[in-house]
Design an enzyme around this catalytic site. Structure first.
Site, PDB file in Angstrom:
ATOM      1  N   LYS A 175       0.844  -1.202   0.000  1.00  0.00           N
ATOM      2  CA  LYS A 175       0.000   0.000   0.000  1.00  0.00           C
ATOM      3  C   LYS A 175       0.877   1.249   0.000  1.00  0.00           C
ATOM      4  CE  LYS A 175      -3.620  -2.077   2.932  1.00  0.00           C
ATOM      5  NZ  LYS A 175      -4.815  -1.949   2.079  1.00  0.00           N
ATOM      6  N   ARG A 218     -10.069 -11.864   2.246  1.00  0.00           N
ATOM      7  CA  ARG A 218     -10.916 -12.956   1.755  1.00  0.00           C
ATOM      8  C   ARG A 218     -10.177 -14.300   1.812  1.00  0.00           C
ATOM      9  NH1 ARG A 218     -11.418  -9.673  -3.769  1.00  0.00           N
ATOM     10  NH2 ARG A 218     -11.127  -8.079  -2.169  1.00  0.00           N
TER      11      ARG A 218
HETATM   12 MN    MN Z   1      -5.490  -5.678   2.166  1.00  0.00          MN
END
Ligand code: MN
Ligand code: ZN
Length: 497
Positions: free
Chosen positions: A275, A349
């Protein structure tokens, strides 16, 4: 130091110094007790001069004149009696809390003329006070000046109501709820160096003192179970993963349990698909789903809910490392289905799919509800007002939506469909872990759906509501504890025998 409220309910109370707080509905008289608190009639005069009309969350705050029994007189507006929902009572309590946190003792007259004030309303008012009083200041070595003035932080509060006995009984459950919400807030607010997977699992283990059965699965046990998706995320961190299984058996013995599953990524750097730096510190909150499940299990146990409930949380850290998983890796989940990892930042997920499969396989629950700070895309769609609700079951959806309206932890149902499901088909494996930017929250939900089979299931995407939402009357904390009150209400309204 934050104020600590020591709350009791009485049918009458004498005022000798301290604060007196009165409630007033729009167009109605002051709460009974106005005469006791305000022999001089200053409230009526001040209200007229200030144009105070008792709108919801409005306040009239007066230093009491010479000859008054109280030092300070406070009136909190309730708005129109016909609009007084459960949440309005929480808000009134929150506003009251913000006004009395420096007092030594407070008498609150809660029976407002024109409003229906039963035990539930009085308990909700008190719950609002407890939720507002929370603050996370564990790591502040210097207290703010205003806090230094507070008297040891302890405020003795007597709530006066005709229904004192019933209100005190209802307040027991409210206290359990407040403690569960505040536990979830603590877990979200804790810094990631302090709260790793092992430390989080130890906090879950702490629920044993409330009567919750807790098992902690280690890396080795998860390897044996074939949880390749969850373990793939964890392999980039020096901190080993854990899976905590919490069981509350308050229902009939042998009755099928209901199940709650939480994403517990204690810190999410994104992994190799790293990120950007700005705001990455907020990714300590990527375990908000696991925090809510843990808080909920504590509430159910503390208030001895008549239900069998399972809480499962997948605890991992997502780091870039020489051993981290790569984009292009293919992992095999516990279900046997294979997953091509396109983006290592779509890791939640991967954790949940093994936790969901394990839960379904072992417990065959009535339903599974998972909570996860899953996608940034849900913020684009719903901001931080609603959490996204995705489900294969209309009845469960309706129950969740109703619980959301009652608690004001609001949900908005999003679509599912074959066209979206197709978007996560992979060239090389059974599926890939992202379907691209478009419909990002929906394709994430479809990924999870491939692991729930026919079991009624709902996925709550709480990325916009678990943390960083605007402060309000009952929450001043970065970590909101979203989901605890919602799911407690769901259980209370539909699943207790
Ligand atoms: Mn993530
Ligand atoms: Zn994440």
């Amino acid at each position: 130091m934050s104020a600590k409220f020591d709350i009791s309910f009485e049918t009458s109370a004498e005022i000798a110094g301290g604060y007196a707080l009165l409630l007033q509905a729009s167009g109605a008289d002051l709460a009974a007790g106005a005469k006791v608190a305000d022999a001089t009639g200053i409230i009526a005069r001040a209200a007229k001069i200030a144009g105070f009309s008792a709108k919801s969350t409005s306040v009239l705050d007066l230093v009491a004149p010479e000859g008054s029994a109280a030092e300070r007189l406070i009136v909190v507006g309730l708005g129109k009696p016909e609009d007084l929902t459960a949440h309005e009572w929480l808000k009134a309590g929150g506003v009251a809390a913000s006004k009395v946190n420096k007092a030594e003792k407070v008498v609150i007259f809660v029976d407002a003329p024109g409003a229906r004030v039963g035990a539930k309303e009085a308990a909700n008012f008190a719950l609002g006070m407890l939720l507002r009083a929370y603050s996370f200041d564990t790591y502040k070595t210097k207290k703010k000046d205003e806090d230094a003035n507070s008297r040891n932080g302890q405020v003795v509060i007597k709530i006066v109501t005709a229904k004192a006995t019933e209100a005190a009984e209802a307040f027991k459950a409210a206290q359990a709820v407040a403690a569960g919400v505040n536990l979830a807030r603590d877990l979200v607010n804790e810094p990631p160096n302090v709260l790793g997977p092992v430390e989080f699992a130890a906090r879950a283990r702490g629920l044993e003192k409330f009567g919750v059965e807790v098992e902690i699965l280690t890396e080795k046990e998860m390897q044996k179970l074939g949880m390749g998706a969850l373990l793939g995320v964890a392999q980039g961190s020096v901190r080993p993963p854990r899976l905590a299984v919490m069981q509350w058996k308050g229902g009939k013995s042998g009755e099928t349990p209901i199940a709650f599953i939480g994403k517990g990524v204690v810190f999410d750097t994104g992994g190799i698909s790293i990120k950007p730096a700005a705001g990455m510190e907020e990714m300590k909150g990527d375990m908000g789903g696991a925090a809510a499940v843990t808080g909920l299990m504590q509430v159910l146990a503390t208030r001895k809910a008549a239900v069998n409930a399972v809480g499962i949380i997948g605890l991992v850290e997502n780091m870039p490392d020489g051993n981290a998983q790569r984009p292009g890796d293919i992992v095999t989940s516990m279900s046997g289905q294979t997953i091509e990892v396109i983006n290592t930042d779509a890791e939640g997920r991967l954790v949940l799919c093994d936790a969901l499969w394990y839960c379904n396989d072992r417990f065959k629950p009535k339903f599974m509800i998972n909570l996860a700070t899953l996608t940034g895309a849900i913020l684009v769609a719903l901001g931080n007002v609603h959490a996204g609700l995705f489900s294969n079951d209309d009845e469960l959806s309706a129950q969740l939506t109703a619980a959301g309206l009652t608690t004001s932890e609001k949900l908005w149902r999003m679509p599912l469909g074959k066209e979206y499901d197709k978007m996560i088909d992979s060239k090389f494996a059974d599926m890939k872990n992202t379907g691209g930017r478009h419909a990002g929250s929906i394709t994430a939900a479809h990924f999870l759906k491939r692991f729930v089979q026919e079991t009624p299931w709902a996925h709550l995407d709480i990325a916009g509501t678990a943390m960083g939402s605007p402060q309000d009357e009952i929450n001043q904390s970065w970590g909101s504890g979203f989901g605890v009150r919602l799911l407690d209400e769901l259980v209370r309204a539909n699943y207790e025998s």
